[in-house]
Enzyme design. Structure first.
Site, PDB file in Angstrom:
ATOM      1  N   LYS A 130       0.851  -1.204   0.000  1.00  0.00           N
ATOM      2  CA  LYS A 130       0.000   0.000   0.000  1.00  0.00           C
ATOM      3  C   LYS A 130       0.882   1.248   0.000  1.00  0.00           C
ATOM      4  O   LYS A 130       0.645   2.203  -0.741  1.00  0.00           O
ATOM      5  CB  LYS A 130      -0.925   0.001   1.228  1.00  0.00           C
ATOM      6  N   GLN A 141      -4.587  -1.753   9.805  1.00  0.00           N
ATOM      7  CA  GLN A 141      -4.460  -3.065   9.160  1.00  0.00           C
ATOM      8  C   GLN A 141      -5.041  -4.180  10.042  1.00  0.00           C
ATOM      9  O   GLN A 141      -4.744  -4.275  11.222  1.00  0.00           O
ATOM     10  CB  GLN A 141      -2.974  -3.347   8.859  1.00  0.00           C
ATOM     11  N   ASP A 145     -11.429   2.391   4.312  1.00  0.00           N
ATOM     12  CA  ASP A 145     -11.723   0.952   4.258  1.00  0.00           C
ATOM     13  C   ASP A 145     -13.229   0.702   4.243  1.00  0.00           C
ATOM     14  O   ASP A 145     -13.684  -0.401   3.938  1.00  0.00           O
ATOM     15  CB  ASP A 145     -11.120   0.256   5.497  1.00  0.00           C
TER      16      ASP A 145
END
Ligand code: NAP
Length: 311
Positions: free
Chosen positions: A67, A111, A134
């Site tokens: 990422k 994460q 997200d």
């Protein structure tokens, strides 16, 4: 003789499914994003993404690295916060709060999975929903349910929809069967594809580990999307001739011929299912590259929306 070749050609077409190339479609996404990012930078705004990693899970570390790399390639401001596994809930909440207040950061991602002592839903709720790229914050989940376009949709479902659209696969009116009902893939994907718009309007059935007559259901689908985390679970008899098959799964299986000792396979038995499908994604190189592309797209969207809020 002519008739023979015509028939052979038709058979060849049918037995050769269209391979949906996630890497190529992700590249198309990046072309558009580069233009948008250049426009923002010309106005003095650089989209910023912060990724928080708690602990040293090897797979998570690799995801965070890729990422960060993609952010840099696109010219985004990338902040990678690597915290020790001993980080407490309070410490993590305070980091999230700092990033919520930081005007150079437009997207924040924690994460998953964090270490066990961390209450992940509480961390997600602490995120500013306007920076929740997200799409896991309850406010964004609600926006998906009510078809509110300012919300953030989780990256993998968004990537699957984009793969279908770019491959000119008709979603409108199609019967889509989604295998899996997780909050990361199955559930948001079902909601997304049944939205009342031109890239939705599907009739969606969701199956899971308690579903009865699963094969009968998947065989009735125009589009089968597998997201269950079971290596090569979907066999040829699960799909009808000519169905479109999207494989979200990423599973490691032992492979002594590989240097790493394993290889990656999807939730679909590719070799046998591809003989029946009209179009199919490979693993790797299908949905995976789209997930990261959609994270970048959500970060740019968050930046654009933050400018509107300032006006
Ligand atoms: P998850 O949270 O473990 O959910 C799995 C879902 O599959 C659950 O709903 C479960 O049903 C269902 N399921 C499990 N076994 C089943 C069976 N035998 N028959 C029918 N349904 C079954 O997994 P996830 O996070 O959604 O991930 C799914 C897969 O996608 C994994 O391989 C993951 O690595 C991959 N993934 C890929 C990407 C990408 O970027 N390509 C992104 C995210 C995830 P119950 O609810 O009844 O338990």
């Amino acid at each position: 003789m002519l008739a023979y070749w015509a028939l052979a050609g038709r058979i060849a077409c049918f037995t050769m499914p269209k391979l949906i190339d996630g890497r190529a479609i992700a590249e198309k996404v990046y072309v558009d994003l580069r233009r948008e990012i250049a426009e923002l930078r010309a106005k003095g705004i650089t989209p910023g993404l912060a990724v928080i990693l708690v602990g040293d899970n090897a797979a998570s570390r690799a995801y965070v690295r890729s990422k960060d790399k993609m952010c840099r390639e696109l010219g985004l401001h990338s902040l990678k916060l690597e915290l020790p596994a001993s980080t407490t809930q309070t410490e993590l909440l305070s980091r999230v709060d700092e990033l919520n207040q930081d005007s150079s950061i437009h997207g924040i991602l924690v994460q998953s999975p964090p270490p066990e002592h961390i209450d992940e839903p509480a961390i997600v709720r602490a995120l500013d929903p306007r920076k929740d790229v997200d799409g896991f914050h309850p406010e964004n989940v609600a926006k998906l349910v009510i078809d509110e376009p300012t919300g953030f949709v989780p990256c993998t479902p968004l990537g699957v929809q984009r793969l279908l659209v770019e491959s000119e696969i008709e979603i409108n009116g199609a019967h889509v069967v989604v295998l899996g009902r997780s909050m990361i893939v199955g559930k948001p994907l079902a909601l997304l594809l049944m939205q009342k718009n031109k890239n939705g309007n599907a009739t969606v059935t969701v199956v899971h580990s308690r579903s009865r007559d699963l094969v009968q259901i998947t065989r009735s689908a125009d589009i089968v999307i597998a997201a269950i985390g079971r290596a090569e679970f979907v066999k040829a008899d699960y799909v009808r001739e000519g169905a479109v098959v999207i494989d979200v799964g990423i599973n490691r299986v032992e492979d002594t011929t590989s240097e790493r000792g394993y290889r990656l396979v999807g939730d679909v038995a590719f070799d046998e299912v591809s003989k029946k499908a009209s179009a199919i994604t490979p693993v790797p190189g299908g949905v995976g590259p789209m997930t990261i592309a959609m994270l970048m797209a959500n970060t740019v969207k968050a930046t654009r929306q933050s400018l509107l809020q300032l006006q």
